[in-house]
Design a protein around this motif. Structure first.
Motif, PDB file in Angstrom:
ATOM      1  N   ALA A  74      49.160  96.438  66.910  1.00  0.00           N
ATOM      2  CA  ALA A  74      50.494  96.665  66.193  1.00  0.00           C
ATOM      3  C   ALA A  74      50.904  96.017  64.858  1.00  0.00           C
ATOM      4  N   SER A  75      49.951  94.708  64.507  1.00  0.00           N
ATOM      5  CA  SER A  75      50.396  94.287  63.266  1.00  0.00           C
ATOM      6  C   SER A  75      49.238  94.307  62.486  1.00  0.00           C
ATOM      7  N   GLY A  76      47.932  94.331  63.239  1.00  0.00           N
ATOM      8  CA  GLY A  76      46.807  94.431  62.284  1.00  0.00           C
ATOM      9  C   GLY A  76      46.213  93.023  61.981  1.00  0.00           C
ATOM     10  N   ASN A  77      46.614  92.342  62.505  1.00  0.00           N
ATOM     11  CA  ASN A  77      46.038  90.866  62.274  1.00  0.00           C
ATOM     12  C   ASN A  77      44.789  90.458  63.071  1.00  0.00           C
ATOM     13  N   THR A  78      43.891  89.855  62.530  1.00  0.00           N
ATOM     14  CA  THR A  78      42.728  89.648  63.152  1.00  0.00           C
ATOM     15  C   THR A  78      42.431  88.039  63.284  1.00  0.00           C
ATOM     16  N   TYR A  79      41.716  87.909  64.475  1.00  0.00           N
ATOM     17  CA  TYR A  79      41.337  86.619  64.661  1.00  0.00           C
ATOM     18  C   TYR A  79      39.946  86.463  65.302  1.00  0.00           C
ATOM     19  N   LYS A  80      39.219  85.429  64.558  1.00  0.00           N
ATOM     20  CA  LYS A  80      37.778  85.204  65.108  1.00  0.00           C
ATOM     21  C   LYS A  80      37.822  84.048  66.135  1.00  0.00           C
ATOM     22  N   THR A  81      37.249  84.088  67.242  1.00  0.00           N
ATOM     23  CA  THR A  81      37.153  83.138  68.332  1.00  0.00           C
ATOM     24  C   THR A  81      35.992  83.408  69.075  1.00  0.00           C
ATOM     25  N   ARG A  82      35.722  82.812  70.208  1.00  0.00           N
ATOM     26  CA  ARG A  82      34.482  82.824  70.905  1.00  0.00           C
ATOM     27  C   ARG A  82      35.150  83.712  72.522  1.00  0.00           C
ATOM     28  N   SER A  83      34.360  84.187  72.777  1.00  0.00           N
ATOM     29  CA  SER A  83      34.795  85.120  74.013  1.00  0.00           C
ATOM     30  C   SER A  83      33.602  85.876  74.763  1.00  0.00           C
ATOM     31  N   THR A  84      33.716  86.386  75.877  1.00  0.00           N
ATOM     32  CA  THR A  84      32.666  87.083  76.608  1.00  0.00           C
ATOM     33  C   THR A  84      32.984  88.400  76.553  1.00  0.00           C
ATOM     34  N   MET A  85      33.697  88.548  75.716  1.00  0.00           N
ATOM     35  CA  MET A  85      34.317  90.314  75.764  1.00  0.00           C
ATOM     36  C   MET A  85      33.279  90.927  74.864  1.00  0.00           C
ATOM     37  N   SER A  86      32.828  92.388  75.411  1.00  0.00           N
ATOM     38  CA  SER A  86      32.016  93.071  74.685  1.00  0.00           C
ATOM     39  C   SER A  86      32.560  94.312  73.979  1.00  0.00           C
ATOM     40  N   SER A  87      32.210  94.856  73.085  1.00  0.00           N
ATOM     41  CA  SER A  87      32.668  96.084  72.542  1.00  0.00           C
ATOM     42  C   SER A  87      31.642  96.813  71.680  1.00  0.00           C
ATOM     43  N   GLN A  88      31.748  98.145  71.437  1.00  0.00           N
ATOM     44  CA  GLN A  88      31.107  98.871  70.776  1.00  0.00           C
ATOM     45  C   GLN A  88      31.175  98.977  69.214  1.00  0.00           C
ATOM     46  N   GLN A  89      32.507  98.479  69.101  1.00  0.00           N
ATOM     47  CA  GLN A  89      32.891  98.472  67.391  1.00  0.00           C
ATOM     48  C   GLN A  89      32.405  96.998  67.171  1.00  0.00           C
ATOM     49  N   THR A  90      32.444  97.094  65.530  1.00  0.00           N
ATOM     50  CA  THR A  90      31.951  95.695  64.932  1.00  0.00           C
ATOM     51  C   THR A  90      32.552  95.548  63.860  1.00  0.00           C
ATOM     52  N   ILE A  91      32.760  94.648  63.004  1.00  0.00           N
ATOM     53  CA  ILE A  91      33.634  94.264  61.848  1.00  0.00           C
ATOM     54  C   ILE A  91      32.768  93.244  61.146  1.00  0.00           C
ATOM     55  N   GLU A  92      32.919  93.408  59.754  1.00  0.00           N
ATOM     56  CA  GLU A  92      32.246  92.591  58.926  1.00  0.00           C
ATOM     57  C   GLU A  92      33.333  91.359  58.584  1.00  0.00           C
ATOM     58  N   TRP A  93      32.987  90.218  58.770  1.00  0.00           N
ATOM     59  CA  TRP A  93      34.034  89.029  58.611  1.00  0.00           C
ATOM     60  C   TRP A  93      34.054  88.263  57.239  1.00  0.00           C
ATOM     61  N   SER A  94      34.654  87.740  56.710  1.00  0.00           N
ATOM     62  CA  SER A  94      34.928  87.120  55.478  1.00  0.00           C
ATOM     63  C   SER A  94      33.467  86.263  55.205  1.00  0.00           C
ATOM     64  N   ASP A  95      32.977  85.635  56.189  1.00  0.00           N
ATOM     65  CA  ASP A  95      31.728  84.968  55.946  1.00  0.00           C
ATOM     66  C   ASP A  95      30.520  85.904  55.813  1.00  0.00           C
ATOM     67  N   GLY A  96      30.876  87.119  55.741  1.00  0.00           N
ATOM     68  CA  GLY A  96      29.505  88.136  55.553  1.00  0.00           C
ATOM     69  C   GLY A  96      28.770  88.526  56.786  1.00  0.00           C
ATOM     70  N   LYS A  97      29.311  87.851  57.861  1.00  0.00           N
ATOM     71  CA  LYS A  97      28.450  88.239  59.254  1.00  0.00           C
ATOM     72  C   LYS A  97      29.099  89.310  59.845  1.00  0.00           C
ATOM     73  N   THR A  98      28.492  90.111  60.766  1.00  0.00           N
ATOM     74  CA  THR A  98      29.260  91.411  61.533  1.00  0.00           C
ATOM     75  C   THR A  98      29.316  90.632  62.909  1.00  0.00           C
ATOM     76  N   TYR A  99      30.577  90.929  63.636  1.00  0.00           N
ATOM     77  CA  TYR A  99      30.975  90.590  64.703  1.00  0.00           C
ATOM     78  C   TYR A  99      31.561  91.656  65.780  1.00  0.00           C
ATOM     79  N   PRO A 100      31.147  91.381  67.115  1.00  0.00           N
ATOM     80  CA  PRO A 100      31.945  92.409  67.891  1.00  0.00           C
ATOM     81  C   PRO A 100      33.718  92.639  67.621  1.00  0.00           C
ATOM     82  N   LEU A 101      34.228  93.970  67.619  1.00  0.00           N
ATOM     83  CA  LEU A 101      35.700  93.895  67.401  1.00  0.00           C
ATOM     84  C   LEU A 101      36.256  94.479  68.626  1.00  0.00           C
TER      85      LEU A 101
END
Length: 87
Positions: free
Chosen positions: A18-45
């Motif tokens: 709804a807002s487009g805000n993003t949050y990086k945290t720790r979770s057991t969720m899995s996803s096929q989508q990924t995103i490159e974060w500001s630290d240069g690493k790629t994380y599941p989205l």
């Protein structure tokens, strides 16, 4: 803890649809989508429908419901009927 029975616990990025805000945290969720974060690493989205950034309770923005229209439709549908005697 027994090995091999627990899901992988890792860093994941959540995006509020709804807002487009993003949050990086720790979770057991899995996803096929990924995103490159500001630290240069790629994380599941993981895309969520609503978060604290868009929820009316936290933002203070309440939706105005068309209650007058709903009441009018109810009266049109059921308002003309007579109530039974004795009830």
């Amino acid at each position: 803890m027994r090995k091999g029975i627990h899901p992988e616990y890792r860093e994941v990025v959540f995006r509020d649809a709804a807002s487009g805000n993003t949050y990086k945290t720790r979770s057991t969720m899995s996803s096929q989508q990924t995103i490159e974060w500001s630290d240069g690493k790629t994380y599941p989205l993981v895309v969520v429908d609503i978060s604290a950034a868009s929820h009316p309770f936290w933002t203070g923005n309440q939706r105005v419901l068309d209650t007058a229209g709903r009441v009018e439709r109810f009266r049109q549908r059921y308002g003309g009927r007579e109530r039974p005697q004795g009830k």
